[in-house]
Motif scaffolding. Sequence first.
Motif, mmCIF file in Angstrom:
data_model
loop_
_atom_site.group_PDB
_atom_site.id
_atom_site.type_symbol
_atom_site.label_atom_id
_atom_site.label_comp_id
_atom_site.label_asym_id
_atom_site.label_seq_id
_atom_site.Cartn_x
_atom_site.Cartn_y
_atom_site.Cartn_z
ATOM 1 N N TYR A 70 0.869 -1.154 -0.044
ATOM 2 C CA TYR A 70 0.014 0.040 -0.104
ATOM 3 C C TYR A 70 1.118 1.096 -0.027
ATOM 4 N N ASP A 71 0.516 2.448 -0.569
ATOM 5 C CA ASP A 71 1.332 3.429 -0.512
ATOM 6 C C ASP A 71 2.064 3.979 0.817
ATOM 7 N N GLU A 72 1.309 3.837 1.845
ATOM 8 C CA GLU A 72 1.975 4.253 3.313
ATOM 9 C C GLU A 72 2.937 2.982 3.248
ATOM 10 N N THR A 73 2.901 1.653 3.117
ATOM 11 C CA THR A 73 3.866 0.759 3.242
ATOM 12 C C THR A 73 5.053 0.861 2.489
ATOM 13 N N VAL A 74 4.812 1.504 1.093
ATOM 14 C CA VAL A 74 6.137 1.270 0.202
ATOM 15 C C VAL A 74 7.022 2.264 0.821
ATOM 16 N N ARG A 75 6.779 3.434 1.432
ATOM 17 C CA ARG A 75 7.515 4.448 2.055
ATOM 18 C C ARG A 75 8.003 4.014 3.439
ATOM 19 N N GLN A 76 7.791 2.824 3.959
ATOM 20 C CA GLN A 76 8.008 2.744 5.476
ATOM 21 C C GLN A 76 9.423 1.803 5.298
ATOM 22 N N HIS A 77 10.020 1.958 6.715
ATOM 23 C CA HIS A 77 11.372 1.198 6.743
ATOM 24 C C HIS A 77 11.364 0.151 8.056
ATOM 25 N N HIS A 78 12.237 -0.613 8.000
ATOM 26 C CA HIS A 78 12.494 -1.429 9.120
ATOM 27 C C HIS A 78 12.956 -0.644 10.107
ATOM 28 N N LYS A 79 12.895 -1.360 11.406
ATOM 29 C CA LYS A 79 13.231 -0.254 12.745
ATOM 30 C C LYS A 79 14.759 -0.008 12.594
ATOM 31 N N ASP A 80 15.694 -0.732 11.806
ATOM 32 C CA ASP A 80 16.942 -0.279 11.667
ATOM 33 C C ASP A 80 17.295 0.367 10.616
ATOM 34 N N GLY A 81 16.080 1.101 9.835
ATOM 35 C CA GLY A 81 16.338 2.114 8.665
ATOM 36 C C GLY A 81 16.259 1.788 7.416
ATOM 37 N N GLU A 127 6.686 7.361 -10.241
ATOM 38 C CA GLU A 127 7.251 7.443 -9.059
ATOM 39 C C GLU A 127 7.749 6.088 -8.215
ATOM 40 N N TYR A 128 6.519 5.347 -8.561
ATOM 41 C CA TYR A 128 6.821 4.117 -7.800
ATOM 42 C C TYR A 128 7.664 2.939 -8.628
ATOM 43 N N ALA A 129 7.972 3.154 -9.920
ATOM 44 C CA ALA A 129 8.907 2.545 -10.772
ATOM 45 C C ALA A 129 10.184 2.722 -10.216
ATOM 46 N N GLN A 130 10.520 4.158 -9.934
ATOM 47 C CA GLN A 130 11.596 4.534 -9.554
ATOM 48 C C GLN A 130 11.987 3.872 -8.316
ATOM 49 N N MET A 131 11.106 3.706 -7.202
ATOM 50 C CA MET A 131 11.255 3.258 -5.917
ATOM 51 C C MET A 131 11.424 1.660 -6.131
ATOM 52 N N ALA A 136 1.804 -3.795 -10.461
ATOM 53 C CA ALA A 136 0.785 -2.903 -9.628
ATOM 54 C C ALA A 136 -0.540 -3.665 -9.713
ATOM 55 N N LYS A 137 -1.510 -3.143 -8.829
ATOM 56 C CA LYS A 137 -2.762 -3.813 -8.712
ATOM 57 C C LYS A 137 -3.871 -2.646 -8.619
ATOM 58 N N TRP A 138 -4.981 -3.163 -9.481
ATOM 59 C CA TRP A 138 -6.451 -2.464 -9.433
ATOM 60 C C TRP A 138 -7.653 -3.386 -9.184
ATOM 61 N N ARG A 139 -8.346 -2.973 -8.148
ATOM 62 C CA ARG A 139 -9.417 -3.843 -7.909
ATOM 63 C C ARG A 139 -10.723 -3.245 -8.210
ATOM 64 N N ALA A 140 -11.547 -3.945 -8.952
ATOM 65 C CA ALA A 140 -12.868 -3.659 -9.541
ATOM 66 C C ALA A 140 -13.929 -4.263 -8.560
ATOM 67 N N ALA A 171 4.518 2.404 -18.244
ATOM 68 C CA ALA A 171 5.509 2.663 -17.107
ATOM 69 C C ALA A 171 6.461 1.365 -16.740
ATOM 70 N N GLY A 172 6.397 0.361 -17.375
ATOM 71 C CA GLY A 172 7.127 -0.651 -17.241
ATOM 72 C C GLY A 172 6.744 -1.749 -16.066
ATOM 73 N N LEU A 173 5.439 -1.451 -15.782
ATOM 74 C CA LEU A 173 4.923 -2.280 -14.532
ATOM 75 C C LEU A 173 3.967 -3.234 -15.055
ATOM 76 N N VAL A 174 4.100 -4.558 -14.376
ATOM 77 C CA VAL A 174 3.112 -5.575 -15.041
ATOM 78 C C VAL A 174 1.874 -5.155 -14.273
ATOM 79 N N PRO A 175 0.523 -5.065 -14.835
ATOM 80 C CA PRO A 175 -0.871 -4.811 -14.056
ATOM 81 C C PRO A 175 -1.146 -6.277 -13.589
ATOM 82 N N VAL A 176 -1.651 -6.115 -12.490
ATOM 83 C CA VAL A 176 -2.572 -7.128 -11.880
ATOM 84 C C VAL A 176 -3.903 -6.788 -12.076
ATOM 85 N N VAL A 177 -4.816 -7.326 -12.776
ATOM 86 C CA VAL A 177 -6.206 -6.817 -13.366
ATOM 87 C C VAL A 177 -7.152 -7.584 -12.347
ATOM 88 N N GLU A 178 -7.758 -6.997 -11.644
ATOM 89 C CA GLU A 178 -8.592 -7.625 -10.379
ATOM 90 C C GLU A 178 -9.835 -7.255 -10.468
#
Length: 344
Positions: A70-81, A127-131, A136-140, A171-178
């Motif tokens: 999730y967007d929050e998780t992709v920006r998070q770090h382990h407690k060691d940084g 931005e995500y590709a650079q990270m 990616a995933k999109w749910r209908a 963008a060079g990302l594989v789409p997961v179509v849900e």
Amino acid sequence: MMRKQTLIDTARTLVADDKGLLAMDESNPTCNKRFAQLDIPQTEEARRTWRELIITTPNLSDSISGAILYDETVRQHHKDGTPFVKILIDAGIIPGIKVDTGAKAMAGHPREKITEGLDGLRERLAEYAQMGIRFAKWRAVIAMDAGIPSRACIEANAQALARYAALCQEAGLVPVVEPEVLMNGAHTLAQCSKVTEEVLRTVFDQLYIQGVMLEGMILKPNMVAPGITCSQQATMDEVADATVNCLLRAVPAAVPGIAFLSGGQAAEVATARLNAMNARFKSQLPWALAFSFARAIQQPALDMWIGKPDHVMAAQHVLYHRAKCNQAARRSQYDVKMEEDAQA
């Protein structure tokens, strides 16, 4: 051509070696709701700690090929940084991201929803590709009830899925179509099959119109099963037959893999149904039948952890076990004894 081959290679890797995807992309409100049921604090730090527990589970890559963040998780770090994305990559797990912004009420269609998030998606994907994100995933969300789903709901969601998928591949990302036909309701197995087939046919029509390369995507559908309040429930084999027959009629052979969502099924039920499909059909199918479970892998571990630091290792053991059970189901080697041995 280079990008095209990369997409194909990534999509194939996501379903290779009888592995599957771990969906850990719950939105903050959804994650908080699950925490609240277990009296876990509903804070960013608690969510970070839980996701750290998941991604640092020893040998998780034995059975998990990719993790949806999730967007929050992709920006998070382990407690060691260390960034979470780096931990996954170092473990041999491909990092992915949920990019839709949720299902909202559909104008003019009470009881139905349309998934939003196309505005600004090109920039977010870059931005995500650079990270280091590679899929990616999109749910209908398609609800079944008297008079629904409407053709308008199916078509609008299918078009959004196809536009998202085209932007991902750009963008060079594989789409997961849900496209998820929800389990809620009293609909029969036959009704679910009919609606699921219509939804999938419409989705692939739209993917074709938008120029999406099928070899570089993954489909994440629901299993075909009766609604949870249907009086006539189905056997494992009936669900397996109905699901595979529906997919054979609607999903082109060019798609490398179908990774089922669990959709609120009990963990053991989702695994057993996947096992039945592979046991009965694996040798005859053009695509791999894999898993992309969230609750059906996470929930037993969350119930074990309940926010307590001294429960981390036990929770990781439970998480690893569920992932291995689903790998066994891809090999049609899953049975109840695996659950009994784990509890022993």
